[in-house]
Design a protein around this motif. Structure first.
Motif, PDB file in Angstrom:
ATOM      1  N   ALA A  84       0.851  -1.193   0.000  1.00 14.22           N
ATOM      2  CA  ALA A  84       0.000   0.000   0.000  1.00 14.22           C
ATOM      3  C   ALA A  84       0.881   1.234   0.000  1.00 14.22           C
ATOM      4  O   ALA A  84       1.997   1.222   0.518  1.00 14.22           O
ATOM      5  N   GLY A  86       0.642   5.564   0.617  1.00 17.21           N
ATOM      6  CA  GLY A  86      -0.097   6.765   0.996  1.00 17.21           C
ATOM      7  C   GLY A  86       0.310   7.904   0.081  1.00 17.21           C
ATOM      8  O   GLY A  86       1.480   8.283   0.053  1.00 17.21           O
ATOM      9  N   GLU A 109      -5.609  -6.300   3.781  1.00 16.50           N
ATOM     10  CA  GLU A 109      -5.835  -4.957   3.226  1.00 16.50           C
ATOM     11  C   GLU A 109      -6.152  -3.954   4.332  1.00 16.50           C
ATOM     12  O   GLU A 109      -5.669  -2.825   4.302  1.00 16.50           O
ATOM     13  N   LYS A 110      -6.932  -4.353   5.330  1.00 18.38           N
ATOM     14  CA  LYS A 110      -7.209  -3.471   6.471  1.00 18.38           C
ATOM     15  C   LYS A 110      -5.930  -3.196   7.256  1.00 18.38           C
ATOM     16  O   LYS A 110      -5.666  -2.054   7.651  1.00 18.38           O
ATOM     17  N   LYS A 113      -3.545  -0.848   5.264  1.00 14.63           N
ATOM     18  CA  LYS A 113      -4.071   0.524   5.239  1.00 14.63           C
ATOM     19  C   LYS A 113      -3.750   1.225   6.561  1.00 14.63           C
ATOM     20  O   LYS A 113      -3.303   2.371   6.573  1.00 14.63           O
ATOM     21  N   ASN A 114      -3.965   0.519   7.670  1.00 15.19           N
ATOM     22  CA  ASN A 114      -3.657   1.096   8.983  1.00 15.19           C
ATOM     23  C   ASN A 114      -2.161   1.377   9.143  1.00 15.19           C
ATOM     24  O   ASN A 114      -1.774   2.376   9.751  1.00 15.19           O
ATOM     25  N   GLU A 129      -4.975  10.009  -0.554  1.00 16.18           N
ATOM     26  CA  GLU A 129      -5.566   8.688  -0.806  1.00 16.18           C
ATOM     27  C   GLU A 129      -4.560   7.601  -0.483  1.00 16.18           C
ATOM     28  O   GLU A 129      -3.367   7.863  -0.329  1.00 16.18           O
ATOM     29  N   ILE A 130      -5.069   6.374  -0.386  1.00 14.38           N
ATOM     30  CA  ILE A 130      -4.240   5.194  -0.185  1.00 14.38           C
ATOM     31  C   ILE A 130      -4.572   4.208  -1.294  1.00 14.38           C
ATOM     32  O   ILE A 130      -5.745   3.918  -1.535  1.00 14.38           O
ATOM     33  N   LYS A 131      -3.544   3.722  -1.965  1.00 12.39           N
ATOM     34  CA  LYS A 131      -3.707   2.705  -3.008  1.00 12.39           C
ATOM     35  C   LYS A 131      -3.160   1.391  -2.463  1.00 12.39           C
ATOM     36  O   LYS A 131      -2.116   1.367  -1.812  1.00 12.39           O
ATOM     37  N   ILE A 132      -3.869   0.293  -2.757  1.00 12.06           N
ATOM     38  CA  ILE A 132      -3.502  -1.029  -2.243  1.00 12.06           C
ATOM     39  C   ILE A 132      -3.553  -2.053  -3.372  1.00 12.06           C
ATOM     40  O   ILE A 132      -4.462  -2.028  -4.205  1.00 12.06           O
TER      41      ILE A 132
END
Length: 153
Positions: A84, A86, A109-110, A113-114, A129-132
């Motif tokens: 991911a 940021g 994925e959770k 993101k964290n 935004e965050i891309k994963i």
């Protein structure tokens, strides 16, 4: 001095093979990174780097890559890798995180993101935004998963 990459993309893939190395190669091919020479880098997105989902890199190129990967030879086991990034609100660098393990794709994925939110917070960087990208595989005999952020010029 090396040039600073100006573009990036996220890729993820999974694959099976007869050995962990050939399973990893299969996962790289599935992700679209199998014909590149990946150089593992730590987790900073260069300032002003632009996301290009259709980034084309010539085969054999040496490519700075932040990635996570895992292999397993335990049939029925679930393995997952994720990356991911940021994307900062302002004109500054971003943060990349990589992770892999024995988790379902939605859980990793959770988690990732964290991780990006926390690492960006440490640096005082507000995110736009965050891309994963993530790949999950249920092992048949010998499997590997790979998720990476490829940096290019």
């Amino acid at each position: 001095m090396l040039p600073t990459p100006k573009r990036f993309t996220l890729v993820a893939g999974s694959g099976e093979g007869n050995t962990p190395l050939t399973a990893f190669d299969s996962a790289l091919l599935n992700a679209g990174a199998g014909n590149l020479n990946l150089i593992k880098v730590s987790s900073i997105l260069p300032p002003q780097a632009q996301y290009d989902p259709n980034l084309s890199i010539p085969p054999g190129s040496i490519v700075p890559t932040a990635f996570g990967a895992i292999s397993s030879s335990k049939p029925g086991e679930i393995i997952t890798a994720a990356v991911a990034v940021g994307i900062p609100e302002e004109d500054t660098f971003g943060v990349i995180m990589e992770h892999s393990g024995h988790y379902p794709k939605d859980e990793i994925e959770k988690q990732i993101k964290n991780m990006v939110m926390e690492a960006s917070s440490f640096r005082g960087i507000p995110l736009r935004e965050i891309k994963i990208a993530a790949a999950e595989q249920k092992v048949k005999s010998c499997a590997s998963v790979f998720a990476g952020l490829l940096l290019w010029y």
